[in-house]
Design an enzyme around this catalytic site. Structure first.
Site, PDB file in Angstrom:
ATOM      1  N   THR A 177      -2.723   2.858 -10.246  1.00 43.95           N
ATOM      2  CA  THR A 177      -3.636   2.006  -9.484  1.00 43.95           C
ATOM      3  C   THR A 177      -2.889   0.779  -8.981  1.00 43.95           C
ATOM      4  O   THR A 177      -1.866   0.378  -9.541  1.00 43.95           O
ATOM      5  CB  THR A 177      -4.836   1.578 -10.345  1.00 43.95           C
ATOM      6  OG1 THR A 177      -4.399   0.692 -11.385  1.00 43.95           O
ATOM      7  CG2 THR A 177      -5.525   2.788 -10.956  1.00 43.95           C
ATOM      8  N   GLY A 178      -3.413   0.196  -7.913  1.00 42.17           N
ATOM      9  CA  GLY A 178      -2.712  -0.938  -7.302  1.00 42.17           C
ATOM     10  C   GLY A 178      -1.365  -0.528  -6.760  1.00 42.17           C
ATOM     11  O   GLY A 178      -0.396  -1.287  -6.812  1.00 42.17           O
ATOM     12  N   ALA A 179      -1.299   0.686  -6.194  1.00 40.99           N
ATOM     13  CA  ALA A 179      -0.008   1.267  -5.806  1.00 40.99           C
ATOM     14  C   ALA A 179       0.441   0.868  -4.411  1.00 40.99           C
ATOM     15  O   ALA A 179       1.470   1.348  -3.944  1.00 40.99           O
ATOM     16  CB  ALA A 179      -0.086   2.790  -5.899  1.00 40.99           C
ATOM     17  N   SER A 180      -0.303  -0.004  -3.745  1.00 40.80           N
ATOM     18  CA  SER A 180       0.071  -0.362  -2.379  1.00 40.80           C
ATOM     19  C   SER A 180       1.044  -1.527  -2.307  1.00 40.80           C
ATOM     20  O   SER A 180       1.600  -1.812  -1.243  1.00 40.80           O
ATOM     21  CB  SER A 180      -1.183  -0.697  -1.561  1.00 40.80           C
ATOM     22  OG  SER A 180      -1.889  -1.777  -2.142  1.00 40.80           O
ATOM     23  N   SER A 181       1.275  -2.217  -3.437  1.00 45.34           N
ATOM     24  CA  SER A 181       2.208  -3.347  -3.426  1.00 45.34           C
ATOM     25  C   SER A 181       2.639  -3.667  -4.849  1.00 45.34           C
ATOM     26  O   SER A 181       2.095  -3.129  -5.825  1.00 45.34           O
ATOM     27  CB  SER A 181       1.569  -4.593  -2.793  1.00 45.34           C
ATOM     28  OG  SER A 181       0.504  -5.068  -3.598  1.00 45.34           O
ATOM     29  N   TYR A 196      -8.932 -14.481 -16.654  1.00 50.36           N
ATOM     30  CA  TYR A 196      -7.932 -13.415 -16.559  1.00 50.36           C
ATOM     31  C   TYR A 196      -7.526 -12.896 -17.940  1.00 50.36           C
ATOM     32  O   TYR A 196      -7.552 -11.685 -18.209  1.00 50.36           O
ATOM     33  CB  TYR A 196      -6.711 -13.936 -15.802  1.00 50.36           C
ATOM     34  CG  TYR A 196      -5.557 -12.975 -15.708  1.00 50.36           C
ATOM     35  CD1 TYR A 196      -5.655 -11.813 -14.964  1.00 50.36           C
ATOM     36  CD2 TYR A 196      -4.347 -13.226 -16.364  1.00 50.36           C
ATOM     37  CE1 TYR A 196      -4.599 -10.919 -14.860  1.00 50.36           C
ATOM     38  CE2 TYR A 196      -3.282 -12.352 -16.280  1.00 50.36           C
ATOM     39  CZ  TYR A 196      -3.401 -11.195 -15.526  1.00 50.36           C
ATOM     40  OH  TYR A 196      -2.355 -10.328 -15.443  1.00 50.36           O
ATOM     41  N   ILE A 241       4.057  -4.240  -8.507  1.00 51.17           N
ATOM     42  CA  ILE A 241       4.496  -3.374  -9.603  1.00 51.17           C
ATOM     43  C   ILE A 241       4.099  -1.921  -9.349  1.00 51.17           C
ATOM     44  O   ILE A 241       4.876  -0.994  -9.586  1.00 51.17           O
ATOM     45  CB  ILE A 241       3.889  -3.864 -10.942  1.00 51.17           C
ATOM     46  CG1 ILE A 241       4.334  -5.293 -11.243  1.00 51.17           C
ATOM     47  CG2 ILE A 241       4.317  -2.941 -12.082  1.00 51.17           C
ATOM     48  CD1 ILE A 241       3.596  -5.937 -12.404  1.00 51.17           C
ATOM     49  N   GLY A 242       2.871  -1.708  -8.860  1.00 51.13           N
ATOM     50  CA  GLY A 242       2.406  -0.347  -8.637  1.00 51.13           C
ATOM     51  C   GLY A 242       3.219   0.393  -7.604  1.00 51.13           C
ATOM     52  O   GLY A 242       3.564   1.568  -7.786  1.00 51.13           O
TER      53      GLY A 242
END
Length: 671
Positions: free
Chosen positions: A394-398, A539, A400-401
């Site tokens: 997840t969050g693979a567009s920028s 957070y 760490i992902g």
């Protein structure tokens, strides 16, 4: 105006085509082999916005008249104003035969086609390599000066330029770029070449040696590198100037770059140790070496030694282990100084100039480390553990992902890319596929629980196995409780994505993992869970909740073969921390270093991955909680709310110094 471009899918070609699209009008015909049509179509769609001005033309660099259909030639005869020939091989390590076929034979074929088309101007992209080992100043008017051509690459660049000069049936212009590196603004590069061969060595130095350790180097002379965006912009501008036919243009840095200084610039970008040169040319120039025959001078002798088989064998077993070919070491510096006064005069007033390397070296390094570093392919344990496995990220567009997806794909895994922005995911997927990997992209808003349910149902149907899940997508809010009293939604939306979204995804995929009797979940948690920094209550609480949930269900799921790893990640240089401007001055790890921790979690499957600072913070809270909270209160005073959160002026410079000192002592903590 109409254009014909060979090598449009190559590195310089892609940026030249973009310049033509941005600055010129008319159709742009792009030569491609039949087998490369899909790649060109993807470029037209993804990089060039699907412009209807781009027209593929099937052909072959190895065939007469580039193998273009005679009927196409007949139809377009007299309509091509500019014929750009970029297709060639730009590789010092390529064979003699390949250099001859593509560089020399390709140029003859391109000239034959340009002549048959009655093109307006033939633009030949040559190289400074055409100067061979010429010693001294080499300007744009010089060409055949009796220089030695020490490699097949040098020879074929010289010979192909000579063919253009002597045999072109139409007016011509020649462009001689120096060593071309990535884009100065994005860092984008498509292959390992030039200084990039040394980047794995810088990485090893960074990871094994303290950055303050001085290393002894030797003066290697001067070199010359330029970013690809400068080369493309300059070519577009120079090609359209009137009255410049029959000229060569040096696309070089006007000031020769000291090779050791260049190496140190990249080493600094990598946060690796740098080289000191106790004996440099200021000393050696005083020696009477100029009285010796050129072949007996130190530089010539060193070059001769490097070309011997024993030296090649020794270099293969040493620097070769870092991916540095012996052929590259022979040409690490230039004996030639490239004058570019004529080119600079032609560019005057255009705003096109070579940027200082210091201004973009870190950008080049980051792109290489994130996208091009292939050291994972030599990690036998990682390849054995990941090859053929499906990894949901997840969050693979920028951030760490994105880097994790690129790295696991290089190890043979199949990343399943999840994020809200489908366009960015498709770009990541295309990048992975261009590097020989395989990936799938699914758009999903992970703060929408119903959307997650639909996603997990689709993934369970689309894939026979789901081997791992990396819960990376997250939202960070840095705001004190005092400024949050009327912003309860900060807590709700942080929990919605960081906690509820993450566990909903895992719970939706658990039936699949139970069925296959295996699965591993990697949660990107935070060092803040261990250190409890002020202003991160929303957070840290959401990440602590995810940790607690994972710890509880681990005992329930271990019998099903499902395991968990929580990575208490230190501060990472990602888009998520970009709004907090004081982090620009803080020590951070790179997305690639963070991704390496994720790979370790996927391969070794430990229950936790922590840092020394995080462990010390947790220990302090256990042994001396009151003292720990006093120290954190001091940090609360030193690190105020951001100007955006306060709605007032930026932090004073004096307070910034205090912040940097504390940030360096407690490296990696989110302040």
């Amino acid at each position: 105006m109409s254009y014909f471009v060979t090598g449009a899918t190559g590195f310089i070609g892609r940026y030249l085509v973009q310049e033509l699209l941005d600055n010129r009008e008319g159709e742009i015909h792009l030569l491609c082999r039949e087998g490369s049509r899909a790649r060109l179509d993807a470029l037209i769609t993804q990089q060039w916005g699907g412009s209807a001005r781009l027209v593929p033309v099937v052909g072959d660099l190895r065939a007469d008249r580039l193998g273009v259909d005679p009927s196409w030639i007949e139809e377009h005869r007299g309509t091509i104003d500019h014929f750009f020939h970029l297709a060639a091989i730009y590789d010092m390590t390529a064979s003699e035969e390949l250099n001859e076929t593509l560089n020399v034979g390709g140029t003859r074929a391109a000239l034959s086609l340009a002549g048959d088309l009655k093109a307006g101007i033939f633009h030949q992209v040559s190289s400074v390599a055409a100067s061979g080992d010429y010693h001294g100043l080499f300007d744009e008017s010089m060409f055949d000066e009796g220089q030695r051509l020490p490699s097949a690459y040098h020879r074929t660049k010289f010979e192909s330029e000579k063919i253009v000069r002597e045999e072109s049936p139409v007016p011509w212009r020649v462009y001689r770029p120096a060593v071309v590196v990535g884009h100065s603004e994005t860092g984008a590069m498509d292959k390992i070449d030039g200084p990039y061969y040394f980047f794995p060595l810088f990485k090893r130095m960074r990871d094994t040696l303290p950055s303050w350790l001085p290393l002894v180097g030797i003066d290697l002379g001067d070199t010359n590198v330029v970013p690809v965006d400068y080369v493309a912009k300059a070519m577009d501008h120079l090609a359209h100037l009137p009255g410049r036919d029959g000229e060569a243009f040096h696309l070089v840095n006007p000031e020769p770059q000291n090779t050791v200084e260049l190496v140190n610039t990249f080493a600094a970008a990598a946060k690796a140790p740098q080289f000191a040169v106790p004996i440099d040319r200021s000393v050696t120039n005083r020696l009477p070496t100029a009285l010796l025959p050129r072949q007996l001078r130190p530089g010539a002798l060193l070059g001769a030694v490097l070309r011997t088989p024993p030296a090649h064998l020794a270099l293969d077993q040493t620097l070769g282990r870092f991916g540095i070919p012996p052929e590259v070491l022979e040409h690490i510096s230039f004996p030639t100084v490239y004058a570019s006064a004529s080119t600079q005069k032609a560019l005057a007033g255009s705003g096109i100039a070579v940027p200082d390397l210091e201004s973009y070296a870190a950008t080049l390094w980051s792109y290489w480390e994130d996208m091009l570093d292939d050291s994972i392919t030599h990690d036998k344990a990682a390849v054995a553990a990941l090859k053929g496995k499906t990894v949901v990220i997840t969050g693979a567009s920028s951030g760490i992902g994105l880097v994790t997806a690129v790295q696991v794909a290089k190890a043979g895994a199949v990343p399943i890319l999840i994020a809200r922005g489908k366009d960015k995911l498709e770009a990541t997927k295309a990048l992975i596929e261009s590097q020989g990997g395989k990936a799938y992209a699914y758009g999903c808003d992970l703060s929408d629980l119903q959307a997650i349910d639909a996603l997990t149902e689709q993934l369970s149907g689309d894939f026979e196995r789901i081997d791992s899940v990396v819960n990376n997508a997250g939202r960070s809010i840095r705001r004190s409780l005092k400024l949050s009293e009327d912003r309860f939604h900060d807590f709700e939306r942080t929990m919605q994505l960081n906690y509820f979204g993450a566990i909903r995804l895992v719970m939706g995929l658990l039936p699949k993992m139970r069925e296959q009797k295996s699965g591993h979940i990697v949660n990107i948690s935070s060092i803040g869970v261990l250190t409890n920094p002020p202003r991160f209550s929303a957070y840290v609480a959401s990440k602590a909740a995810l940790d607690a949930w994972s710890n509880v269900v681990s005992s329930e799921l271990v019998g099903d073969g499902v395991s968990f790893t929580s990575i208490h990640m230190p501060l990472v240089r990602t888009p998520m921390i970009a709004p907090t401007k004081m982090y620009d001055r803080f020590p951070t790890i790179s997305p690639a270093q963070a991704a390496a921790k994720v790979v370790t979690a996927l391969v070794d499957k430990p229950h936790e991955i922590n840092t020394l600072t995080g462990n010390l913070g947790a220990l302090a809270h256990t042994l001396a909680p009151k003292a720990a909270f006093r120290i954190l209160h001091l940090a609360y005073q030193v690190f105020p709310d951001s100007a955006a959160a306060r709605g007032d002026a930026p932090t004073p410079a004096a307070r910034e110094n205090e912040q940097q000192m504390l940030a360096r002592v407690l490296k990696g903590v989110h302040w």
